[in-house]
Design a protein around this motif. Structure first.
Motif, PDB file in Angstrom:
ATOM      1  N   ALA A 180      -1.279   8.760   5.524  1.00  0.00           N
ATOM      2  CA  ALA A 180      -1.778   7.387   5.386  1.00  0.00           C
ATOM      3  C   ALA A 180      -0.654   6.366   5.319  1.00  0.00           C
ATOM      4  O   ALA A 180      -0.908   5.156   5.376  1.00  0.00           O
ATOM      5  N   LEU A 181       0.608   6.806   5.206  1.00  0.00           N
ATOM      6  CA  LEU A 181       1.735   5.867   5.139  1.00  0.00           C
ATOM      7  C   LEU A 181       1.874   5.132   6.461  1.00  0.00           C
ATOM      8  O   LEU A 181       1.661   5.698   7.534  1.00  0.00           O
ATOM      9  N   SER A 182       2.287   3.869   6.385  1.00  0.00           N
ATOM     10  CA  SER A 182       2.256   3.007   7.571  1.00  0.00           C
ATOM     11  C   SER A 182       3.579   2.885   8.286  1.00  0.00           C
ATOM     12  O   SER A 182       3.626   2.368   9.404  1.00  0.00           O
ATOM     13  N   MET A 184       0.825  -1.208   0.000  1.00  0.00           N
ATOM     14  CA  MET A 184       0.000   0.000   0.000  1.00  0.00           C
ATOM     15  C   MET A 184       0.857   1.255   0.000  1.00  0.00           C
ATOM     16  O   MET A 184       0.546   2.243  -0.656  1.00  0.00           O
ATOM     17  N   ASP A 185       1.978   1.207   0.741  1.00  0.00           N
ATOM     18  CA  ASP A 185       2.861   2.378   0.780  1.00  0.00           C
ATOM     19  C   ASP A 185       3.469   2.666  -0.588  1.00  0.00           C
ATOM     20  O   ASP A 185       3.666   3.834  -0.953  1.00  0.00           O
ATOM     21  N   LYS A 186       3.793   1.632  -1.340  1.00  0.00           N
ATOM     22  CA  LYS A 186       4.341   1.838  -2.679  1.00  0.00           C
ATOM     23  C   LYS A 186       3.362   2.616  -3.556  1.00  0.00           C
ATOM     24  O   LYS A 186       3.760   3.538  -4.280  1.00  0.00           O
ATOM     25  N   GLN A 227       3.675   6.591  -5.081  1.00  0.00           N
ATOM     26  CA  GLN A 227       3.444   6.975  -6.474  1.00  0.00           C
ATOM     27  C   GLN A 227       2.447   8.129  -6.562  1.00  0.00           C
ATOM     28  O   GLN A 227       2.626   9.064  -7.354  1.00  0.00           O
ATOM     29  N   LEU A 228       1.408   8.067  -5.750  1.00  0.00           N
ATOM     30  CA  LEU A 228       0.432   9.153  -5.729  1.00  0.00           C
ATOM     31  C   LEU A 228       1.048  10.433  -5.182  1.00  0.00           C
ATOM     32  O   LEU A 228       0.751  11.547  -5.662  1.00  0.00           O
ATOM     33  N   ILE A 229       1.927  10.306  -4.172  1.00  0.00           N
ATOM     34  CA  ILE A 229       2.608  11.480  -3.624  1.00  0.00           C
ATOM     35  C   ILE A 229       3.492  12.133  -4.676  1.00  0.00           C
ATOM     36  O   ILE A 229       3.544  13.365  -4.800  1.00  0.00           O
ATOM     37  N   GLN A 230       4.156  11.309  -5.465  1.00  0.00           N
ATOM     38  CA  GLN A 230       5.011  11.862  -6.526  1.00  0.00           C
ATOM     39  C   GLN A 230       4.193  12.648  -7.543  1.00  0.00           C
ATOM     40  O   GLN A 230       4.575  13.744  -7.953  1.00  0.00           O
ATOM     41  N   LEU A 231       3.026  12.103  -7.939  1.00  0.00           N
ATOM     42  CA  LEU A 231       2.179  12.814  -8.894  1.00  0.00           C
ATOM     43  C   LEU A 231       1.626  14.102  -8.281  1.00  0.00           C
ATOM     44  O   LEU A 231       1.512  15.128  -8.951  1.00  0.00           O
ATOM     45  N   ALA A 232       1.273  14.059  -6.987  1.00  0.00           N
ATOM     46  CA  ALA A 232       0.745  15.257  -6.338  1.00  0.00           C
ATOM     47  C   ALA A 232       1.826  16.337  -6.188  1.00  0.00           C
ATOM     48  O   ALA A 232       1.543  17.528  -6.346  1.00  0.00           O
ATOM     49  N   CYS A 233       3.060  15.920  -5.884  1.00  0.00           N
ATOM     50  CA  CYS A 233       4.155  16.893  -5.811  1.00  0.00           C
ATOM     51  C   CYS A 233       4.408  17.540  -7.172  1.00  0.00           C
ATOM     52  O   CYS A 233       4.644  18.752  -7.273  1.00  0.00           O
ATOM     53  N   LYS A 234       4.355  16.728  -8.197  1.00  0.00           N
ATOM     54  CA  LYS A 234       4.572  17.241  -9.549  1.00  0.00           C
ATOM     55  C   LYS A 234       3.516  18.260  -9.924  1.00  0.00           C
ATOM     56  O   LYS A 234       3.813  19.254 -10.614  1.00  0.00           O
ATOM     57  N   ALA A 235       2.279  18.047  -9.451  1.00  0.00           N
ATOM     58  CA  ALA A 235       1.181  18.970  -9.745  1.00  0.00           C
ATOM     59  C   ALA A 235       1.063  20.072  -8.700  1.00  0.00           C
ATOM     60  O   ALA A 235       0.143  20.898  -8.763  1.00  0.00           O
ATOM     61  N   GLU A 236       2.002  20.074  -7.705  1.00  0.00           N
ATOM     62  CA  GLU A 236       2.024  21.072  -6.641  1.00  0.00           C
ATOM     63  C   GLU A 236       0.710  21.110  -5.859  1.00  0.00           C
ATOM     64  O   GLU A 236       0.205  22.165  -5.486  1.00  0.00           O
ATOM     65  N   ALA A 277      10.761   8.279   2.544  1.00  0.00           N
ATOM     66  CA  ALA A 277      10.728   8.302   1.081  1.00  0.00           C
ATOM     67  C   ALA A 277       9.865   9.458   0.578  1.00  0.00           C
ATOM     68  O   ALA A 277      10.201  10.105  -0.424  1.00  0.00           O
ATOM     69  N   ALA A 278       8.775   9.743   1.274  1.00  0.00           N
ATOM     70  CA  ALA A 278       7.925  10.870   0.878  1.00  0.00           C
ATOM     71  C   ALA A 278       8.666  12.193   1.041  1.00  0.00           C
ATOM     72  O   ALA A 278       8.523  13.116   0.227  1.00  0.00           O
ATOM     73  N   ILE A 279       9.466  12.305   2.110  1.00  0.00           N
ATOM     74  CA  ILE A 279      10.256  13.519   2.321  1.00  0.00           C
ATOM     75  C   ILE A 279      11.239  13.718   1.167  1.00  0.00           C
ATOM     76  O   ILE A 279      11.449  14.826   0.658  1.00  0.00           O
ATOM     77  N   LYS A 280      11.878  12.616   0.750  1.00  0.00           N
ATOM     78  CA  LYS A 280      12.831  12.702  -0.361  1.00  0.00           C
ATOM     79  C   LYS A 280      12.144  13.139  -1.654  1.00  0.00           C
ATOM     80  O   LYS A 280      12.700  13.911  -2.446  1.00  0.00           O
TER      81      LYS A 280
END
Length: 828
Positions: free
Chosen positions: A746-748, A720-722, A726-735, A755-758
């Motif tokens: 929601a990360l466990s 689920m975290d993976k 991926q969703l976090i990366q798309l959201a960061c890209k879209a600001e 990884a989200a911080i990176k």
């Protein structure tokens, strides 16, 4: 036909409701499922005023009767109470039964009360001395309805077996005796199918009316005991209420078709028809005027003034004899008039027929079953020699039968032959349903004529000898303690569905019984559940699907009951997710023991949180038509099982509605919930995360019940975290910063948040990275928890409705069905 546009009065809680007029017609008494007696005024000026309320006994009240002096009521608790009709006060308990009371009746003098219960005896109680009770025996099952004749010498009774009896109760007889028996006059009913107002006498007692077998009403003559007329052609469902007018020759009837029909007895024709919103449970004519009152299963009561178009002459009560008031003088002139009216000498234009309402019930569903291949379109559905059909088709294997006339050949084949070998046997019972499990196969057969009987035995020609319906079990691994067995059902009871799991064989029958047998053939449980349409089982679980309410115009309300057949605990109850005009086409359990169903639109649902009582919800995880569109194909998917990511199915193309022979290849289709924006990458990732989360929640609960497996739970959280990353990366890209924070929460694990911080830092969103860091600090205060998931977080807060009994762990980990499809699965 006209709609009955009358404002109803809310009398009781929804449920079976009954009413009875007092002798002067100024009031009627009603009872219902709220354990309350209410007394309503009947005049148009007063009928909508507040009723008098009497609270006395607990439990559903199902029957009430009244006369000039008293009223009496009773119901499921079996206690009969007597009230004063003038003061509306309870006088005393009159009778106590250990089973529900279904019907009550006063004799004409008001000195005696007859009591009908679920036992096969009628009790007649003397009101002045309740210790003097007479038992009237003759029915073989519970008594449904009783009514005294207006002359006080006869009693009519109707039993659940369908027999109609006439009893002589005149003072000259030493004890009541049956003077006329009509066996099978009415279709048999169950004790719970309360219909206590289905017998009626004419005003002078020369005729009586009772339901027939074909949605009609039969009128019988008293002197000859023969049929003198039939009221037919109006109802499309069996008559459940009827009442003969006290002031004219009219009969009112109702049934589950929600029609109220007023009949002219002299012509045997319909006078008028009304439609109502809910099936009536009681009809009663006023004793003094042309007024009809009814109660329905919403707990409502309604009154119709000038019911129908007939304008009968209002008659006074017949003159009494100079005896004790137990009978009336028979007037020859009046008798001749009624006899004349019963002859349909004059014709009246028949009222227009009501619009036909289709009350076809939901069909029985045996997952994996098909009709015979060659004769599926045959009107009589008689198979040809060599014709074949599937009896069961699931993740474990296939059962099919080949018809050979006097016998059939049943073949049992497995997808994986590592643990079990295919086998077949000659079947002289012509099994018509079957279920396959890890421990064995269960079969059911219909009753049939005994072909072995000697045709030359003329003494037995009148009664055809029949072989009963049977339940048959064959173990897959035969040994000293694993033998096959067959259990015959009682006469008249037919098997309707069969299921099997690791502990039990489950059969449901036409008697409304659920019979549970151990794998050794011992019946371990028996209970009643009406109108079961399907049953499926796996491991120690059983899901029963039943139709408690009437289906109308292809709209079905199906409820389910999830239970454990080892402990017999009920785990969950609720309704199936069937929308308007949808039917159940398949049911089963997923690889992780999650209940699943498929509707006629091709949508598959799983039951989320099935072990949390009152919290379970049906979640759609597969849409067949949408899947076919995505694949750019014209095909349908015939489910046989459900894995974690895929629906295992047979693909049907063209006009094929069922799989063919030889056995087709098993295919898979990817699961996908019908979430929004599935045409975008973000939408698809959101669907994957939501579906994985729902399935993982169930798997975690099952793992904890089985003793706990930290690595398995870690693996699910990691998957689920993976998806979340991926969703976090798309959201960061879209600001979309708020979205990033929601997803990060929601990360466990702490490692996933790192990884989200990176990811945020990679997109130069340093401030967002700081916010994610604060989420990590608030969520994981202890550094020792940063490396992964803590089992304590799961164990400390779980609360389930029931725990599963001990199960063979080795069997769980090495299911044959799993090996067949190269999946690590739970037993199906």
């Amino acid at each position: 036909m006209s709609n009955l546009d009358i404002v109803p009065r809310d009398a009781h809680d929804p449920g079976y409701t009954s009413l009875a007029y007092k002798a002067d017609g100024s009031e009627f008494v009603s009872v219902g499922s709220d354990s309350t007696i209410r007394i309503f005024k009947t005049s148009p000026e007063e009928r909508y005023g507040d009723p008098i309320e009497i609270n006395y006994i607990s439990g559903n009240l199902e029957t009430v009767v009244a006369n000039k002096d008293h009223f009496a009521a009773s119901g499921e608790k079996g206690q009969v109470i007597l009230g004063d009709a003038k003061t509306n006060k309870i006088l005393k308990p009159l009778f106590r039964s250990t089973v529900p009371v279904r019907c009550l009746a006063f004799n004409v003098s008001g000195t005696k009360l007859a009591v009908a219960t679920d036992e096969n005896a009628i009790r007649m109680v003397l009101l002045t001395d309740i210790s003097r009770t007479v038992n009237i025996r003759g029915h073989t099952k519970g008594v449904k309805c009783i009514i005294f004749d207006p002359r006080g010498t006869l009693l009519l009774s109707l039993g659940c077996e369908g027999d109609l009896r006439v009893w002589d109760i005149s003072p000259e007889t030493s004890e009541p005796k049956c003077i006329k028996h009509y066996p099978g006059a009415v279709k048999p009913t169950h004790e719970d199918d309360t219909m206590n107002g289905i017998l009626a006498w004419s005003l002078d007692g020369s005729y009586f009316a009772a339901p027939g077998k074909d949605c009609d009403v039969i009128i019988y003559e008293r002197t000859t005991w023969k049929q003198k007329g039939v009221l037919s052609g109006a109802h499309v469902e069996p008559v459940t209420c009827l009442t003969w007018s006290k002031v004219g020759d009219c009969i009112a009837t109702s049934s589950a078709d929600c029609q109220i029909i007023i009949w002219d007895v002299s012509t045997l024709k319909v006078i008028t028809k009304y439609t109502v919103s809910m099936e009536p449970s009681c009809l009663e004519w006023s004793p003094t005027k042309n007024e009809l009152s009814l109660a329905d299963k919403y707990g409502q009561v309604l009154t119709v003034d000038n019911a129908g178009t007939v304008n009968p002459n209002i008659r006074g009560p017949p003159k009494k004899n100079d005896d004790d008031g137990a009978g009336y003088t028979e007037h020859n002139a009046e008798k001749e008039m009624v006899q004349k009216k019963l002859e349909p000498l004059r014709k009246r234009p028949e009222a227009p027929r009501a619009p036909r309402v289709d009350f076809t019930p939901h069909p029985i569903v045996h997952p994996g079953e098909t009709p015979f291949h060659k004769t599926s379109g045959n009107k009589d559905n008689v198979p040809e020699v060599g014709d074949r059909r599937y009896l069961a088709f699931d993740m474990f294997g296939v059962i099919y039968t080949i018809f050979h006339g006097a016998y059939s050949i049943v073949n049992v084949e497995f997808h994986d032959l590592t643990d079990h070998k295919n086998f077949h046997f000659r079947d002289f019972d012509h099994h018509h349903i079957a279920a396959l499990g890890r421990k064995g196969a269960a079969f059911g057969s219909k009753s049939r004529k005994d072909e072995k009987e000697d045709d030359d035995d003329e003494e037995d020609n009148d009664e055809e000898k029949r072989v009963p319906s049977t339940v048959h079990y064959r173990p897959l691994d035969k040994g000293a303690n694993r033998l096959e067995w067959t259990v015959p059902l009682p006469d008249g009871e037919e098997i309707e569905t069969v299921a099997i799991n690791d502990f039990s064989v489950i059969a449901t029958t036409t008697a409304g019984f659920v019979r549970i047998f151990s794998l050794s053939g011992t019946q371990t449980h028996l209970f009643h559940l009406k109108q079961v349409v399907s049953s499926v089982a796996s491991a120690d679980m059983l899901m029963l699907m039943h139709s408690p309410n009437q289906s109308a115009n292809n709209i079905h309300h199906i409820e389910y009951r999830l239970m454990n057949t080892d402990t017999f605990e009920t785990i969950q109850v609720g309704s199936l997710p069937l929308n308007s005009k949808k039917k159940l086409t398949w049911a089963g359990f997923s690889e992780n023991l999650q209940p699943a169903v498929c509707d006629s639109a091709g949508v598959v649902f799983i039951l989320h949180q099935p072990r949390r009582l009152g919290q379970a919800l049906w979640v759609p995880v597969f849409d067949g038509p949408a899947t076919a569109v995505r694949r750019e194909r014209t095909e349908r998917y015939w489910p046989i099982g459900l894995l974690k990511e895929e629906l295992m199915c047979l693909i049907l193309r063209g006009k094929n509605m069922f799989p063919y022979f030889p056995r087709p290849q098993v295919n898979s289709a990817e699961l996908m919930m019908p979430t929004t924006q599935l045409d975008t990458e973000t939408g698809r990732l959101e669907e994957k995360f939501l579906r994985t989360k729902i399935i993982a929640t169930h798997e975690k609960e099952e793992i904890i019940l089985d003793g706990g497996d930290e690595n398995a739970i870690k693996k699910m959280d990691l998957e689920m975290d993976k998806t979340l990353l991926q969703l976090i990366q798309l959201a960061c890209k879209a600001e979309k910063h708020d979205r990033v924070l929601d997803l990060s929460s929601a990360l466990s694990s702490a490692r996933s948040i790192d990884a989200a911080i990176k990811i945020a830092s990679h997109f130069n969103l340093s401030r967002l990275a700081e916010h994610i860091t604060r989420i990590k600090e608030s969520k994981f205060m202890d550094d020792s928890m940063f490396d992964g998931f803590s089992m304590q977080a799961h164990h400390g807060t779980q609360s389930f409705s029931t725990k599963r009994s001990s199960r063979d762990v080795d069997d769980d980990m090495h299911s044959s069905s799993s090996q067949a499809f190269h999946k690590r699965t739970r037993p199906m």
